[in-house]
Structures are given as C-alpha cells and as structure tokens.
Design an enzyme around this catalytic site. Structure first.
Site, PDB file in Angstrom:
ATOM      1  N   ARG A 107       1.060  -1.415  -0.098  1.00 59.10           N
ATOM      2  CA  ARG A 107      -0.321  -0.322  -0.170  1.00 59.10           C
ATOM      3  C   ARG A 107       1.256   1.179   0.089  1.00 59.10           C
ATOM      4  O   ARG A 107       1.752   1.479   0.459  1.00 59.10           O
ATOM      5  CB  ARG A 107      -1.031   0.352   1.121  1.00 59.10           C
ATOM      6  N   HIS A 132      -0.455  -2.589  -4.278  1.00 58.44           N
ATOM      7  CA  HIS A 132      -0.072  -2.906  -5.552  1.00 58.44           C
ATOM      8  C   HIS A 132      -0.089  -2.645  -6.976  1.00 58.44           C
ATOM      9  O   HIS A 132      -0.530  -3.644  -7.979  1.00 58.44           O
ATOM     10  CB  HIS A 132      -1.278  -4.795  -5.776  1.00 58.44           C
ATOM     11  N   HIS A 203       3.092 -12.654  -6.033  1.00 58.66           N
ATOM     12  CA  HIS A 203       1.307 -12.568  -4.530  1.00 58.66           C
ATOM     13  C   HIS A 203       1.022 -14.056  -4.890  1.00 58.66           C
ATOM     14  O   HIS A 203      -0.134 -14.873  -5.169  1.00 58.66           O
ATOM     15  CB  HIS A 203       0.893 -11.922  -4.804  1.00 58.66           C
ATOM     16  N   ASP A 274      -1.862 -10.096   8.206  1.00 55.02           N
ATOM     17  CA  ASP A 274      -1.456  -9.002   6.987  1.00 55.02           C
ATOM     18  C   ASP A 274      -0.194  -8.178   7.218  1.00 55.02           C
ATOM     19  O   ASP A 274      -1.115  -6.434   7.310  1.00 55.02           O
ATOM     20  CB  ASP A 274      -2.753  -8.955   7.210  1.00 55.02           C
ATOM     21  N   GLU A 338       5.775 -12.321   1.311  1.00 58.43           N
ATOM     22  CA  GLU A 338       5.550 -11.623  -0.044  1.00 58.43           C
ATOM     23  C   GLU A 338       6.693 -10.951   0.406  1.00 58.43           C
ATOM     24  O   GLU A 338       6.480 -10.011   1.412  1.00 58.43           O
ATOM     25  CB  GLU A 338       4.630 -10.392  -0.900  1.00 58.43           C
TER      26      GLU A 338
END
Length: 374
Positions: A107, A132, A203, A274, A338
């Site tokens: 982000r 992304h 991803h 996350d 990631e």
C-alpha cells in the site's frame, strides 16, 4: 493411382496429428486454455521441470505462477499454489493469484507520494489507498516471455512513464528458475530513465496441503524481531516495535490458528495476519527469512530473500472462489509470504528507501524452496 493413394495417406496422417488429444501438464492444466490475446499481446503457458520431476507452470499474463507440483512426504505430487486453469478467468477476475506485483507492491497511503519536490497521484483501489500498483498493475499486463531452458523463464516488461501515475519509463526483467533442489528462484531487475519508486514482489497463494482446506493448521515462523504495525486502514504507523510478548512473535514456529483470532489490536485490524515483518537477515539471501509447514502433507516452504521485509498474509479477505480443475477456495484457504520493502515507504522517511534513480539498477530476489519434513 499410386500418387492418389499417397495423397490420401498423407491427409490421413495430417488429420490424425491434428486430432491427437492434447496432453495435460502434471498439474492437469491444458496449454491451449492459456493461448489467447489480451490488449493485442499473445498469452501462453510455460512449463518448467527439474531433474526430480517437480513442475512449475507460469503464464505471461501477469507473470503468474499458475501451478507448482512438488512431492509430499509419501512422494505424491501435490499442487501447492492457488490459481485458475484458463486465461479468461484470470482476466475477468480481480485477483492476484501467483502474480508479479508492481510498480509498488503493498500500500501507498492515499495514493500519493512526493519525490524530488513533485507530488504524484496514483489509483486509489483499497480504502482510499493504492494497493499493488492499482487495479491495472503489473498483475494485469502481458509480459514478453522467453523460455531460456527447461528450468528457466525470462519475462520482460516496459512500464511507461505515467503508468498508474508513477514517474519514469521502467524496464523490468524477471527470471523464474526452477532449481534442482526444488526451489522457485525469482530474480528481479529494473532500470529507469527518471527517479521513481519500485517495490516488486510475487503474490503466490500457498496451501501446502494440496487441498482447498484452511491453512490455519499450517505452522509458521518468521525470522524477525520487529514489525511494522498499521492503522485501521492497514497503513504503517511508522513505528517498529518488538514482537516480544505479542502474537506477532513468530521467531519460534507456531500453528497459525493458535493466535489468529486473538483480541490483539493488530490482528483485529488485519482480520488476522496481514503485516510486514522486519527481517533479521539484513539482506543475506542465504539466511532463512520465513518458513511454513503443513503437518498433514509434510510439505515445507522456506523463504529466502535480499529484501528487508516480508508480508505474511493469512488469507483473511478471501471469499468463496472457483479455482483450478473445479476446486473451491474459501476464507483463509491460502497464505502469502511476499518479500518486499515496507508498505508506504515513499511516505515513511525512516523506512529503507524504494527510490531508484537513472543509472541505478534495482535488484531483488526471492527463493521459495519446497522441502519435505518426515
């Protein structure tokens, strides 16, 4: 008469070859389902195989890892990544399964950043922020593909100045290599003709059970003493607190489901894991960054990188989706690891920079190594 007979026989052979049934890949994919054209560029499916019989299938649409067949503890070949079995579904679905992400992975707050005194505005596709690279990021682009050999695929893409609001013409090369120790080695390079920000990643959604079951039974560990906490909209606060004494402490292996629903501020905000962890490896590609294991299959995923961070995502926002070969993917049906620079770095001066200038070469590397634990 003899010439007529020979002509008939030749036509019969031709028809026989034409009608010969296409063989599926080891993962059950049909190459013809990936032969298409998107925005005037051809798409295809490329198959990599190593000496152990491990198979990786990659499409140049979004540079996506479509399938990865590896042996479980009993030697059964198992597909450990989520995806679709045709190009049409990838094109028509807003998702990142297996994709190359850019120009900026993760982000950027409010879709804005300032570089060299100029403010740049990006697409706002996630709670008012740019995620992304926006809805038309590199995961939606057709990359030029060149299969180097049975175990390596080179993908290239020219990202034009102003694409998704980012400055600079950026020339990118990504090489996927399937190694003989059963790893997917992803090497990124990029150059620019104007100062810009670059943060590329992959991803892939992993489920090491080879099924559509939840990954909450997987065991996770991340070699990190600190992490980047986020606000209510998942933008880093700029702090780098210790993981000590919190559910974010993954230095020793834990079962994902043990703490994922804890009443801990950061887990509540992310609806689970996350977050970006600040790796202890200090860019050493030979130091283990993260590891996930499925106790049922015995399949283990080790992650190595020269990046300073890794985003561990536990599939919290996944909803029911129809995947490859009739599979149904559900909530927390996969995990992502990631490798990256930290989220929102262009707006966080205390984070390691993602600025790349003309004359410099951006380089990043991620190794996903699959092993078996008995």
């Amino acid at each position: 008469m003899k010439k007529l007979f020979m002509a008939v026989m030749a036509m019969a052979v031709l028809l026989s070859c034409t009608e010969k049934k296409e063989e599926a890949t080891l993962s059950g994919l049909m190459k013809t389902n990936f032969v298409s054209e998107v925005e005037g560029k051809p798409t295809a499916l490329y198959v990599l195989k190593n000496m152990n019989g491990v198979e990786a299938c990659i499409t140049n649409y979004g540079g996506r890892l479509v399938s990865l067949m590896v042996p479980d503890r009993n030697g059964k070949m198992t597909d450990v990544v989520l995806g679709y079995d045709n190009i049409a579904q990838y094109v028509n679905t807003d998702g990142n399964y297996g994709a190359l992400i850019g120009r900026y992975g993760n982000r950027i707050a409010q879709g804005k950043f300032t570089l060299d005194g100029t403010e740049y505005t990006l697409p706002q596709n996630n709670n008012g922020h740019c995620l992304h690279g926006g809805p038309k990021g590199y995961h939606t682009r057709v990359w030029d593909a060149k299969q180097l050999n049975d175990q390596a695929l080179e993908l290239t893409y020219l990202s034009p100045d102003g694409e998704a609001g980012f400055p600079g013409n950026v020339t990118i090369k990504v090489v996927y290599t399937l190694t003989n120790d059963n790893a997917i080695d992803i090497a990124y390079e990029a150059t620019t003709d104007k100062s810009t920000v670059i943060n590329l990643t992959n991803h892939s959604y992993f489920n090491l059970s080879g099924t559509t079951a939840s990954i909450v039974d997987h065991v996770i560990s991340i070699n990190a003493d600190t992490y980047t906490p986020v606000d209510d909209l998942l933008i880093p606060t700029g702090e780098l607190p210790s993981v000590e004494g919190t559910p974010m402490d993954l230095r020793n292996p834990i079962v994902i489901g043990d703490h994922i629903n804890d009443d801990f501020d950061q887990l509540v905000k992310g609806k689970g894991y996350d977050h970006n962890w600040v790796l202890n490896a200090n860019g050493n590609i030979n130091t283990l960054a993260a590891k996930a294991v499925c106790p049922k299959s015995g399949i283990s995923l080790e992650v190595y990188t020269n990046e300073p961070g890794v985003q561990f995502y536990s599939g919290n926002f996944m909803t029911e989706d129809k995947g490859k070969l009739g599979a149904t993917y559900n909530h927390r049906g996969a995990l992502c690891l990631e490798t990256q620079h930290y989220p929102d770095t262009p707006n966080q001066p205390n984070f390691p920079t993602t600025t790349v200038n003309p004359g410099e070469t951006y380089k990043s590397r991620c190794i996903y190594k699959l092993t078996v634990e008995k």
